[in-house]
Scaffold this motif. Sequence first.
Motif, mmCIF file in Angstrom:
data_model
loop_
_atom_site.group_PDB
_atom_site.id
_atom_site.type_symbol
_atom_site.label_atom_id
_atom_site.label_comp_id
_atom_site.label_asym_id
_atom_site.label_seq_id
_atom_site.Cartn_x
_atom_site.Cartn_y
_atom_site.Cartn_z
ATOM 1 N N ASN A 64 -9.564 28.124 62.285
ATOM 2 C CA ASN A 64 -10.438 27.819 61.572
ATOM 3 C C ASN A 64 -9.682 28.676 60.194
ATOM 4 O O ASN A 64 -10.525 29.106 58.888
ATOM 5 C CB ASN A 64 -11.331 27.396 61.491
ATOM 6 C CG ASN A 64 -12.726 28.085 61.923
ATOM 7 O OD1 ASN A 64 -12.084 29.360 62.654
ATOM 8 N ND2 ASN A 64 -14.342 28.239 61.567
ATOM 9 N N SER A 91 -10.367 23.663 65.891
ATOM 10 C CA SER A 91 -11.158 23.610 64.387
ATOM 11 C C SER A 91 -10.089 24.359 63.566
ATOM 12 O O SER A 91 -10.018 25.542 63.575
ATOM 13 C CB SER A 91 -12.855 24.054 64.074
ATOM 14 O OG SER A 91 -13.105 23.241 65.294
ATOM 15 N N VAL A 92 -9.821 22.708 62.613
ATOM 16 C CA VAL A 92 -8.338 24.395 61.311
ATOM 17 C C VAL A 92 -9.286 23.505 60.237
ATOM 18 O O VAL A 92 -9.778 22.287 59.831
ATOM 19 C CB VAL A 92 -7.404 23.096 61.953
ATOM 20 C CG1 VAL A 92 -6.738 23.128 61.173
ATOM 21 C CG2 VAL A 92 -6.888 22.924 63.261
ATOM 22 N N GLY A 93 -8.847 24.884 59.231
ATOM 23 C CA GLY A 93 -8.762 24.259 57.803
ATOM 24 C C GLY A 93 -8.524 24.624 56.855
ATOM 25 O O GLY A 93 -8.092 24.043 55.526
ATOM 26 N N TYR A 112 -11.182 18.828 61.043
ATOM 27 C CA TYR A 112 -11.081 19.759 60.027
ATOM 28 C C TYR A 112 -12.209 20.338 59.602
ATOM 29 O O TYR A 112 -13.230 19.975 59.023
ATOM 30 C CB TYR A 112 -10.869 17.767 59.311
ATOM 31 C CG TYR A 112 -10.523 19.114 57.786
ATOM 32 C CD1 TYR A 112 -9.754 19.202 57.340
ATOM 33 C CD2 TYR A 112 -10.919 18.773 56.632
ATOM 34 C CE1 TYR A 112 -8.924 20.532 56.021
ATOM 35 C CE2 TYR A 112 -11.243 19.579 55.351
ATOM 36 C CZ TYR A 112 -9.755 20.256 55.480
ATOM 37 O OH TYR A 112 -9.830 21.018 54.417
ATOM 38 N N ASP A 113 -12.012 21.739 59.749
ATOM 39 C CA ASP A 113 -13.203 22.520 58.995
ATOM 40 C C ASP A 113 -12.568 23.498 57.933
ATOM 41 O O ASP A 113 -12.384 24.004 58.322
ATOM 42 C CB ASP A 113 -13.725 23.381 60.964
ATOM 43 C CG ASP A 113 -15.151 23.878 60.307
ATOM 44 O OD1 ASP A 113 -15.596 23.776 59.151
ATOM 45 O OD2 ASP A 113 -14.363 24.921 61.139
#
Length: 305
Positions: A64, A91-93, A112-113
């Motif tokens: 993220n 976790s991905v932003g 989605y982070d």
Amino acid sequence: MIELLATAESFEQAKHLIDCGVDTIYIGEETYGLRLPYSFSREEQRAVITYAHAHGRKVNVAVNAILHNDQIKTVPSYLTFLKENGVDRISVGDTGLIQLLKQPDYYIPFIYDAETIVTNHRQVDFWAKYGAVGAVAAREVPFEELQKMAQATLPIEVLVYGATCIHQSKRKLMRNYFNFIEKREDVSRQRDLFLSEPKGDDTHYSIYEDGSGTHIFANNDLNLLPYLGQLAASELTTWKLDGLYCPGRSFVSIAKLFVEAREAIKAGLWSEALGAQLDRALRRFHPAKRGLDTGFFLLKPDQVK
């Protein structure tokens, strides 16, 4: 179904957390993950995934960070490593990384982070169309708004214990400051530095610097243990425990209290009295030098400024 996630600071701690009933272990490495208690090597990540899967649990890896061009070039090999080792979710932003995940060779289910900007259910539904399997609610969203977010088509992750980041800069703000005053200082998390407002002697904003820049945290850590029944009743049942500032056995002991609360809720045995009892126990394990409060949780939406 209630899912309890917890960060881990070592393979041994991850084992203890799994053994005490935590559903999902949250780990990563500093190059691609933000504000982790520990940067796991590839071998250690593989070991955690293997142990978790052997015990019917999951692993969520933090990817993220705010990725720059050099990281975008190297992240495909990391995704390949994670996929080959069967990681359950990441976790991905960063939207550039989400574009990369659209390729079958790299796709891994992702949460989605975006830290501070996930504030309504329509935004969550938008990312569902791009393959997200969950989303992390912004820490500044009060309970009244969280209840509305529960309408989303994806599970909403809520921080129920731990430190709340209120600012991140990719810049080396602390190192730049100490260079300016011509001093060599340790700026890592282990140094335990903090900021204080000029006219607020009781303010204590933890601050540290790492490869992802400078991170500043709220005055007190978050504790929503007494309100878990309300979260569960509102179908907000993905709960994260963050042990960034609560090390070792103390964090495992706190995780056990949340496991006990989860089991009581599932069995229909939850009560305010039990919540108060577990809350008192939590305060015995929480670091004495760090405060606890409910953050934005009990505020009205018009009180959030």
